[in-house]
Design a protein around this motif. Sequence first.
Motif, PDB file in Angstrom:
ATOM      1  N   PHE A 248       0.873  -1.175   0.000  1.00  0.00           N
ATOM      2  CA  PHE A 248       0.000   0.000   0.000  1.00  0.00           C
ATOM      3  C   PHE A 248       0.904   1.216   0.000  1.00  0.00           C
ATOM      4  N   PRO A 249       0.378   2.399  -0.362  1.00  0.00           N
ATOM      5  CA  PRO A 249       1.191   3.611  -0.197  1.00  0.00           C
ATOM      6  C   PRO A 249       1.510   3.826   1.286  1.00  0.00           C
ATOM      7  N   VAL A 250       2.722   4.264   1.558  1.00  0.00           N
ATOM      8  CA  VAL A 250       3.153   4.538   2.923  1.00  0.00           C
ATOM      9  C   VAL A 250       3.620   5.987   2.995  1.00  0.00           C
ATOM     10  N   TYR A 251       3.106   6.717   3.990  1.00  0.00           N
ATOM     11  CA  TYR A 251       3.499   8.103   4.226  1.00  0.00           C
ATOM     12  C   TYR A 251       4.262   8.145   5.546  1.00  0.00           C
ATOM     13  N   HIS A 252       5.564   8.379   5.462  1.00  0.00           N
ATOM     14  CA  HIS A 252       6.434   8.467   6.638  1.00  0.00           C
ATOM     15  C   HIS A 252       6.616   9.952   6.932  1.00  0.00           C
ATOM     16  N   ILE A 253       6.053  10.379   8.039  1.00  0.00           N
ATOM     17  CA  ILE A 253       5.994  11.796   8.386  1.00  0.00           C
ATOM     18  C   ILE A 253       6.810  12.044   9.648  1.00  0.00           C
ATOM     19  N   ASP A 254       7.589  13.127   9.654  1.00  0.00           N
ATOM     20  CA  ASP A 254       8.390  13.498  10.824  1.00  0.00           C
ATOM     21  C   ASP A 254       8.037  14.932  11.204  1.00  0.00           C
ATOM     22  N   LEU A 255       7.463  15.100  12.381  1.00  0.00           N
ATOM     23  CA  LEU A 255       6.994  16.420  12.824  1.00  0.00           C
ATOM     24  C   LEU A 255       7.979  17.129  13.746  1.00  0.00           C
ATOM     25  N   TYR A 256       9.195  16.626  13.854  1.00  0.00           N
ATOM     26  CA  TYR A 256      10.177  17.175  14.790  1.00  0.00           C
ATOM     27  C   TYR A 256      10.409  18.672  14.593  1.00  0.00           C
ATOM     28  N   ARG A 257      10.484  19.131  13.376  1.00  0.00           N
ATOM     29  CA  ARG A 257      10.835  20.523  13.098  1.00  0.00           C
ATOM     30  C   ARG A 257       9.642  21.481  13.063  1.00  0.00           C
ATOM     31  N   LEU A 258       8.438  20.976  13.204  1.00  0.00           N
ATOM     32  CA  LEU A 258       7.274  21.854  13.173  1.00  0.00           C
ATOM     33  C   LEU A 258       6.991  22.411  14.559  1.00  0.00           C
ATOM     34  N   ALA A 259       6.689  23.688  14.607  1.00  0.00           N
ATOM     35  CA  ALA A 259       6.561  24.375  15.886  1.00  0.00           C
ATOM     36  C   ALA A 259       5.175  24.301  16.503  1.00  0.00           C
ATOM     37  N   ASP A 260       4.130  24.330  15.673  1.00  0.00           N
ATOM     38  CA  ASP A 260       2.793  24.398  16.252  1.00  0.00           C
ATOM     39  C   ASP A 260       1.741  23.858  15.288  1.00  0.00           C
ATOM     40  N   ALA A 261       0.500  23.820  15.751  1.00  0.00           N
ATOM     41  CA  ALA A 261      -0.600  23.259  14.965  1.00  0.00           C
ATOM     42  C   ALA A 261      -0.832  24.023  13.668  1.00  0.00           C
ATOM     43  N   ALA A 262      -0.578  25.318  13.674  1.00  0.00           N
ATOM     44  CA  ALA A 262      -0.766  26.107  12.449  1.00  0.00           C
ATOM     45  C   ALA A 262       0.159  25.602  11.345  1.00  0.00           C
ATOM     46  N   GLU A 263       1.397  25.315  11.686  1.00  0.00           N
ATOM     47  CA  GLU A 263       2.334  24.771  10.692  1.00  0.00           C
ATOM     48  C   GLU A 263       1.879  23.397  10.204  1.00  0.00           C
ATOM     49  N   LEU A 264       1.314  22.606  11.099  1.00  0.00           N
ATOM     50  CA  LEU A 264       0.825  21.280  10.712  1.00  0.00           C
ATOM     51  C   LEU A 264      -0.262  21.394   9.656  1.00  0.00           C
ATOM     52  N   ARG A 265      -1.157  22.334   9.847  1.00  0.00           N
ATOM     53  CA  ARG A 265      -2.245  22.512   8.878  1.00  0.00           C
ATOM     54  C   ARG A 265      -1.718  23.080   7.563  1.00  0.00           C
ATOM     55  N   THR A 266      -0.738  23.956   7.642  1.00  0.00           N
ATOM     56  CA  THR A 266      -0.178  24.582   6.449  1.00  0.00           C
ATOM     57  C   THR A 266       0.484  23.558   5.534  1.00  0.00           C
ATOM     58  N   PHE A 267       1.185  22.591   6.110  1.00  0.00           N
ATOM     59  CA  PHE A 267       1.887  21.637   5.251  1.00  0.00           C
ATOM     60  C   PHE A 267       0.969  20.521   4.761  1.00  0.00           C
ATOM     61  N   GLY A 268      -0.266  20.455   5.256  1.00  0.00           N
ATOM     62  CA  GLY A 268      -1.221  19.502   4.707  1.00  0.00           C
ATOM     63  C   GLY A 268      -1.259  18.157   5.391  1.00  0.00           C
ATOM     64  N   LEU A 269      -0.972  18.108   6.673  1.00  0.00           N
ATOM     65  CA  LEU A 269      -0.977  16.839   7.399  1.00  0.00           C
ATOM     66  C   LEU A 269      -2.295  16.100   7.244  1.00  0.00           C
ATOM     67  N   GLU A 270      -3.396  16.813   7.311  1.00  0.00           N
ATOM     68  CA  GLU A 270      -4.701  16.150   7.243  1.00  0.00           C
ATOM     69  C   GLU A 270      -4.929  15.445   5.905  1.00  0.00           C
ATOM     70  N   ASP A 271      -4.310  15.929   4.834  1.00  0.00           N
ATOM     71  CA  ASP A 271      -4.422  15.246   3.541  1.00  0.00           C
ATOM     72  C   ASP A 271      -3.824  13.843   3.622  1.00  0.00           C
ATOM     73  N   TYR A 272      -2.734  13.707   4.359  1.00  0.00           N
ATOM     74  CA  TYR A 272      -2.113  12.393   4.529  1.00  0.00           C
ATOM     75  C   TYR A 272      -2.923  11.529   5.495  1.00  0.00           C
ATOM     76  N   LEU A 273      -3.394  12.125   6.582  1.00  0.00           N
ATOM     77  CA  LEU A 273      -4.131  11.366   7.596  1.00  0.00           C
ATOM     78  C   LEU A 273      -5.380  10.708   7.035  1.00  0.00           C
ATOM     79  N   TYR A 274      -6.000  11.363   6.081  1.00  0.00           N
ATOM     80  CA  TYR A 274      -7.248  10.844   5.528  1.00  0.00           C
ATOM     81  C   TYR A 274      -7.085  10.447   4.067  1.00  0.00           C
ATOM     82  N   GLY A 275      -5.838  10.106   3.698  1.00  0.00           N
ATOM     83  CA  GLY A 275      -5.545   9.689   2.330  1.00  0.00           C
ATOM     84  C   GLY A 275      -5.687   8.190   2.151  1.00  0.00           C
TER      85      GLY A 275
END
Length: 110
Positions: free
Chosen positions: A55-82
């Motif tokens: 299956f497709p695998v999305y390996h995500i590393d959030l170490y460098r993101l500072a806050d929830a706003a950055e998470l939404r900006t980079f499109g995390l939810e697109d991967y979570l519900y992909g």
Amino acid sequence: MRLAGQLRPGDVLALVGDLGTGKTRWVQGVCAGLEVTDVVNSPTFTLVNEYDGRFPVYHIDLYRLADAAELRTFGLEDYLYGAGICLIEWADRAQELLPPAHLTVELHHL
């Protein structure tokens, strides 16, 4: 590797642990079980590595993101519900965005 046999598209695995606890190594094992043939390494600077396997695998590393706003900006939810399986390192930084049906794996130094 054994857990990989139970995973299906849409599954989200949230990895939590300090630096050096083996999060990336754990992801490598899951990817091997999902028949990923690419080299699996940490996406610390790219945020996401996408792999083809059973299956497709999305390996995500959030170490460098500072806050929830950055998470939404980079499109995390697109991967979570992909259409793939999400393996998220430092997932505690996105706890409020994770789907209710996710598996949290905590890794610790011995």
